[in-house]
Write an enzyme that holds these catalytic residues in place. Structure first.
Site, mmCIF file in Angstrom:
data_model
loop_
_atom_site.group_PDB
_atom_site.id
_atom_site.type_symbol
_atom_site.label_atom_id
_atom_site.label_comp_id
_atom_site.label_asym_id
_atom_site.label_seq_id
_atom_site.Cartn_x
_atom_site.Cartn_y
_atom_site.Cartn_z
ATOM 1 C CB CYS A 150 -15.962 12.309 -14.295
ATOM 2 S SG CYS A 150 -17.001 11.879 -12.904
ATOM 3 C CG HIS A 239 -16.405 16.532 -11.459
ATOM 4 N ND1 HIS A 239 -17.715 16.904 -11.247
ATOM 5 C CD2 HIS A 239 -16.435 15.203 -11.721
ATOM 6 C CE1 HIS A 239 -18.511 15.844 -11.384
ATOM 7 N NE2 HIS A 239 -17.757 14.799 -11.689
#
Ligand SMILES: NC(=O)c1ccc[n+]([C@@H]2O[C@H](COP(=O)([O-])OP(=O)(O)OC[C@H]3O[C@@H](n4cnc5c(N)ncnc54)[C@H](OP(=O)(O)O)[C@@H]3O)[C@@H](O)[C@H]2O)c1
Length: 338
Positions: A150, A239
């Site tokens: 991810c 993120h």
């Protein structure tokens, strides 16, 4: 709230790990499109036979569609939809996904178990669509396709246009990763509140290997080196990574900006560029369905380019990536038939 009416033209899919963070995001994203229909939901065996509402604590902001709430969870081993979106832990995916592929199912996986196999595409359609040809190497009647880690997916999307500017020698990555990246309940609140944890087990190796596979040719990894430092930060979703890309020759600021703008135009809705000094930010720029890679703090220093890269880990970092990969697979299969 009802999900949209069933359209018989839609493609039936099964979701494995449907009660988890990624599984819920898959349900959320499928509810807003018309191509796919959720035909089967599966979680761990302890929940088999329960309704989805009984087994799952729904954490999406979007209301749980009532037709999904009423669906009974089946065993992950026994799903039979032609396309399977897998969001199970890697330890489970290791045997489960090949066993489904051997039964003729096409498995689009979020798990890390099979990403580095040389007959399995680690696919980002905007970056390495030609890697889909690796599917021909698989010997089962079904197939496995994977999407990246991810954090990796956003870094790879940022690196692709840079790789067209010159020879990359080294990529240095420092991540700041949201707690939802660890699933639910994920990182204990006592560990993460008011704190930064300066490592995420196994994550640095994934970023280092996966970037080279994705940016390489379908048969050979890219020739640059990667060093990654990962950090878990007290952010719910999103993120962020700071990357420094070292080139063999100097790249001008104009060359870089022209290339990024060109890429943004080629892939509308994928690349979001920022000039502002305090952008991008997870809380300001990421919606709960945000599929973009957000790139800001862009700097050049002779042979080095630096930038800040942000994206929603559960959307383009997982569920949205799997859905895009499924669309890419379907398109390539349609082309084969026609
Ligand atoms: N979170 C992210 O940002 C992210 C991003 C990219 C990739 N991924 C990957 O996606 C996968 C799912 O992550 P997640 O964050 O959604 O995890 P999660 O919230 O912990 O959910 C795990 C899911 O797997 C199911 N499961 C557990 N054991 C199982 C078993 N033995 N058989 C079948 N199903 C089982 C769970 O069902 P029960 O509810 O019944 O336990 C649950 O639905 C992992 O491989 C992860 O590494 C996650």
């Amino acid at each position: 709230m009802e999900n949209r009416p069933m359209n018989l033209e839609t493609i039936p899919v099964a979701i494995l790990g449907a009660t988890g963070a990624v599984g819920q995001k898959l349900i959320r994203l499928i509810a807003e499109q018309e191509r796919f229909r959720i035909a089967e939901l599966a979680a761990s065996e302890r929940n088999t036979g329960k309704t989805y509402a009984e087994a799952c604590t729904w954490r999406e902001i979007y209301p749980l569609p009532q037709n999904i709430a009423r669906m009974k969870l089946c065993s992950a081993q026994k799903v039979c939809s032609p396309y399977v979106l897998s969001a199970v832990p890697a330890s489970i995916a290791q045997d489960l996904e090949p066993s489904l592929a051997s039964r003729g199912l096409w498995v689009v996986s979020n798990a890390s178990s099979h990403r580095m196999r040389d007959d399995i595409p680690l696919l980002i359609p905007e970056v390495n669509p030609e890697h889909l040809e690796l599917l021909d190497k698989q010997t089962t009647s079904g197939r496995i396709i994977t999407n990246p880690n991810c954090a990796t997916v956003f870094i790879a999307l940022a690196l692709k246009p840079l790789s067209q500017l010159g020879v990359i020698e080294h990529v240095s990555v420092v991540t700041m990763q949201a707690i939802s990246g660890a699933g639910y309940p994920g990182v204990p609140s006592c560990d993460i509140l008011g704190n930064i944890i300066p490592n995420i087990a196994g994550e640095e190796e994934k970023i280092e290997c996966e970037l080279k596979k994705i940016l390489g040719s379908k048969n050979e990894a890219a020739d640059f080196s990667v060093t990654a430092h990962t950090n878990r930060v007290p952010v719910q979703h999103g993120h962020m990574s700071v990357i420094h890309v070292h080139f063999a020759a100097e790249i001008s600021d104009k060359e870089l900006r022209d290339k990024l703008l060109e890429t943004q135009n080629i892939f509308p809705g994928v690349y979001q560029l920022y000039d502002e000094a305090f952008s991008p930010q997870a809380r300001q720029n990421l919606s709960d369905t945000d599929k973009r890679v957000h790139i800001g703090r862009i700097k050049t220093n002779r042979k080095i380019i630096g930038m800040t890269v942000l994206g929603h880990n559960l959307v383009r970092g997982a569920a949205g990536a799997a859905l895009l990969n499924l669309e890419a697979v379907l398109k390539s299969r349609e082309l084969c038939v026609s």
